[in-house]
Design a protein around this motif. Sequence first.
Motif, PDB file in Angstrom:
ATOM      1  N   ALA A 126       0.836  -1.203   0.000  1.00 26.95           N
ATOM      2  CA  ALA A 126       0.000   0.000   0.000  1.00 26.95           C
ATOM      3  C   ALA A 126       0.869   1.250   0.000  1.00 26.95           C
ATOM      4  O   ALA A 126       0.601   2.208  -0.733  1.00 26.95           O
ATOM      5  CB  ALA A 126      -0.933  -0.006   1.207  1.00 26.95           C
ATOM      6  N   LEU A 127       1.912   1.236   0.803  1.00 27.90           N
ATOM      7  CA  LEU A 127       2.824   2.374   0.887  1.00 27.90           C
ATOM      8  C   LEU A 127       3.457   2.670  -0.469  1.00 27.90           C
ATOM      9  O   LEU A 127       3.484   3.821  -0.919  1.00 27.90           O
ATOM     10  CB  LEU A 127       3.912   2.061   1.924  1.00 27.90           C
ATOM     11  CG  LEU A 127       4.887   3.155   2.263  1.00 27.90           C
ATOM     12  CD1 LEU A 127       4.206   4.217   3.104  1.00 27.90           C
ATOM     13  CD2 LEU A 127       6.059   2.576   3.019  1.00 27.90           C
ATOM     14  N   LEU A 128       3.943   1.634  -1.138  1.00 31.93           N
ATOM     15  CA  LEU A 128       4.571   1.812  -2.441  1.00 31.93           C
ATOM     16  C   LEU A 128       3.569   2.287  -3.481  1.00 31.93           C
ATOM     17  O   LEU A 128       3.868   3.172  -4.290  1.00 31.93           O
ATOM     18  CB  LEU A 128       5.256   0.518  -2.882  1.00 31.93           C
ATOM     19  CG  LEU A 128       6.186   0.618  -4.088  1.00 31.93           C
ATOM     20  CD1 LEU A 128       7.264   1.672  -3.894  1.00 31.93           C
ATOM     21  CD2 LEU A 128       6.826  -0.736  -4.356  1.00 31.93           C
ATOM     22  N   GLU A 133       1.964   6.887  -6.692  1.00 32.07           N
ATOM     23  CA  GLU A 133       0.877   7.772  -7.108  1.00 32.07           C
ATOM     24  C   GLU A 133       1.160   9.233  -6.768  1.00 32.07           C
ATOM     25  O   GLU A 133       0.282  10.071  -6.874  1.00 32.07           O
ATOM     26  CB  GLU A 133      -0.435   7.346  -6.434  1.00 32.07           C
ATOM     27  CG  GLU A 133      -1.037   6.109  -7.024  1.00 32.07           C
ATOM     28  CD  GLU A 133      -1.445   6.323  -8.466  1.00 32.07           C
ATOM     29  OE1 GLU A 133      -2.114   7.331  -8.772  1.00 32.07           O
ATOM     30  OE2 GLU A 133      -1.073   5.498  -9.301  1.00 32.07           O
ATOM     31  N   ASP A 134       2.377   9.515  -6.325  1.00 25.99           N
ATOM     32  CA  ASP A 134       2.808  10.867  -5.970  1.00 25.99           C
ATOM     33  C   ASP A 134       2.004  11.482  -4.823  1.00 25.99           C
ATOM     34  O   ASP A 134       1.815  12.697  -4.769  1.00 25.99           O
ATOM     35  CB  ASP A 134       2.779  11.803  -7.187  1.00 25.99           C
ATOM     36  CG  ASP A 134       3.845  11.460  -8.198  1.00 25.99           C
ATOM     37  OD1 ASP A 134       4.922  11.014  -7.784  1.00 25.99           O
ATOM     38  OD2 ASP A 134       3.608  11.634  -9.406  1.00 25.99           O
ATOM     39  N   GLN A 135       1.538  10.634  -3.915  1.00 25.11           N
ATOM     40  CA  GLN A 135       0.885  11.145  -2.715  1.00 25.11           C
ATOM     41  C   GLN A 135       1.973  11.713  -1.803  1.00 25.11           C
ATOM     42  O   GLN A 135       3.080  11.187  -1.743  1.00 25.11           O
ATOM     43  CB  GLN A 135       0.143  10.020  -1.984  1.00 25.11           C
ATOM     44  CG  GLN A 135      -0.982   9.399  -2.773  1.00 25.11           C
ATOM     45  CD  GLN A 135      -2.175  10.323  -2.909  1.00 25.11           C
ATOM     46  OE1 GLN A 135      -2.510  11.058  -1.982  1.00 25.11           O
ATOM     47  NE2 GLN A 135      -2.822  10.294  -4.050  1.00 25.11           N
ATOM     48  N   SER A 136       1.662  12.771  -1.080  1.00 22.63           N
ATOM     49  CA  SER A 136       2.633  13.346  -0.152  1.00 22.63           C
ATOM     50  C   SER A 136       2.791  12.418   1.048  1.00 22.63           C
ATOM     51  O   SER A 136       1.930  11.567   1.319  1.00 22.63           O
ATOM     52  CB  SER A 136       2.159  14.720   0.333  1.00 22.63           C
ATOM     53  OG  SER A 136       1.038  14.576   1.195  1.00 22.63           O
ATOM     54  N   TYR A 137       3.886  12.569   1.773  1.00 21.82           N
ATOM     55  CA  TYR A 137       4.098  11.759   2.974  1.00 21.82           C
ATOM     56  C   TYR A 137       2.949  11.979   3.962  1.00 21.82           C
ATOM     57  O   TYR A 137       2.511  11.044   4.627  1.00 21.82           O
ATOM     58  CB  TYR A 137       5.430  12.097   3.633  1.00 21.82           C
ATOM     59  CG  TYR A 137       6.650  11.553   2.920  1.00 21.82           C
ATOM     60  CD1 TYR A 137       6.568  10.968   1.658  1.00 21.82           C
ATOM     61  CD2 TYR A 137       7.898  11.622   3.505  1.00 21.82           C
ATOM     62  CE1 TYR A 137       7.684  10.469   1.019  1.00 21.82           C
ATOM     63  CE2 TYR A 137       9.030  11.126   2.871  1.00 21.82           C
ATOM     64  CZ  TYR A 137       8.910  10.554   1.630  1.00 21.82           C
ATOM     65  OH  TYR A 137      10.021  10.064   0.998  1.00 21.82           O
ATOM     66  N   ARG A 138       2.480  13.198   4.053  1.00 20.14           N
ATOM     67  CA  ARG A 138       1.369  13.509   4.960  1.00 20.14           C
ATOM     68  C   ARG A 138       0.109  12.750   4.539  1.00 20.14           C
ATOM     69  O   ARG A 138      -0.580  12.166   5.370  1.00 20.14           O
ATOM     70  CB  ARG A 138       1.085  15.005   4.973  1.00 20.14           C
ATOM     71  CG  ARG A 138      -0.161  15.356   5.804  1.00 20.14           C
ATOM     72  CD  ARG A 138      -0.370  16.824   5.915  1.00 20.14           C
ATOM     73  NE  ARG A 138       0.593  17.267   6.922  1.00 20.14           N
ATOM     74  CZ  ARG A 138       0.936  18.519   7.116  1.00 20.14           C
ATOM     75  NH1 ARG A 138       0.430  19.464   6.372  1.00 20.14           N
ATOM     76  NH2 ARG A 138       1.800  18.838   8.046  1.00 20.14           N
ATOM     77  N   GLN A 139      -0.198  12.738   3.231  1.00 19.07           N
ATOM     78  CA  GLN A 139      -1.371  12.016   2.749  1.00 19.07           C
ATOM     79  C   GLN A 139      -1.222  10.516   2.982  1.00 19.07           C
ATOM     80  O   GLN A 139      -2.168   9.847   3.398  1.00 19.07           O
ATOM     81  CB  GLN A 139      -1.594  12.292   1.261  1.00 19.07           C
ATOM     82  CG  GLN A 139      -2.052  13.700   0.966  1.00 19.07           C
ATOM     83  CD  GLN A 139      -1.987  14.008  -0.518  1.00 19.07           C
ATOM     84  OE1 GLN A 139      -1.012  13.699  -1.197  1.00 19.07           O
ATOM     85  NE2 GLN A 139      -3.046  14.634  -1.018  1.00 19.07           N
ATOM     86  N   LYS A 154      10.026   4.048   5.984  1.00 23.17           N
ATOM     87  CA  LYS A 154       9.629   2.870   5.212  1.00 23.17           C
ATOM     88  C   LYS A 154       9.905   3.068   3.715  1.00 23.17           C
ATOM     89  O   LYS A 154      10.359   2.147   3.043  1.00 23.17           O
ATOM     90  CB  LYS A 154       8.163   2.533   5.459  1.00 23.17           C
ATOM     91  CG  LYS A 154       7.920   1.941   6.838  1.00 23.17           C
ATOM     92  CD  LYS A 154       6.446   1.594   7.020  1.00 23.17           C
ATOM     93  CE  LYS A 154       6.211   0.946   8.352  1.00 23.17           C
ATOM     94  NZ  LYS A 154       6.903  -0.320   8.533  1.00 23.17           N
ATOM     95  N   ILE A 155       9.642   4.258   3.199  1.00 22.58           N
ATOM     96  CA  ILE A 155       9.905   4.524   1.782  1.00 22.58           C
ATOM     97  C   ILE A 155      11.405   4.443   1.505  1.00 22.58           C
ATOM     98  O   ILE A 155      11.829   3.866   0.501  1.00 22.58           O
ATOM     99  CB  ILE A 155       9.309   5.878   1.341  1.00 22.58           C
ATOM    100  CG1 ILE A 155       7.786   5.756   1.263  1.00 22.58           C
ATOM    101  CG2 ILE A 155       9.894   6.322   0.006  1.00 22.58           C
ATOM    102  CD1 ILE A 155       7.064   7.051   0.977  1.00 22.58           C
ATOM    103  N   SER A 156      12.208   4.998   2.394  1.00 20.89           N
ATOM    104  CA  SER A 156      13.658   4.927   2.227  1.00 20.89           C
ATOM    105  C   SER A 156      14.117   3.466   2.198  1.00 20.89           C
ATOM    106  O   SER A 156      14.928   3.077   1.352  1.00 20.89           O
ATOM    107  CB  SER A 156      14.337   5.679   3.370  1.00 20.89           C
ATOM    108  OG  SER A 156      15.728   5.549   3.278  1.00 20.89           O
TER     109      SER A 156
END
Length: 166
Positions: A126-128, A133-139, A154-156
Amino acid sequence: MARGTQPQERFGELLEQHRGIVFKVANTYGFHADDRADLAQEIAAQLWRAFPGYDAERPFSTWMYRIALNVAISHVRSTAHRGRHSIPLDETLHDIADDNGANHETDQQVRTLHRFIAQLDKLNRALLLLYLEDQSYRQIAEILGISETNVATKISRLKQRIRNEI
């Protein structure tokens, strides 16, 4: 809600504006064509059932992603229990591959990325998806119910795994 607009009409308008979310989530979590269609339909039905509780002060897309991902994760669990969790990558990727077969190397990279994504646990998948989808970290944090710092970490880690494994 717009003045004079019925809830059904407003829901239909919002669903139409953001329908790509339904298909992206269904394509990410549904491994067979029938599963993807069933999942998209189930997501839409659950969105309709939950719509009376939608807070119009918050972004509809964030609310929609959260519900769609929850439905998709439940769907994966239920299909896994029925023994349908194998991933036929050729079927999953046939929609992505160029019909002319123009770029074999790109097709292979897409297949490799999809194999990687398919092996991720539900949270990282889901995170990936949201990150791509270019969602911001906040979103992403709001949709997944984790902190922005956790999203960044997690993204890193996912990026590093992709570099190492692909």
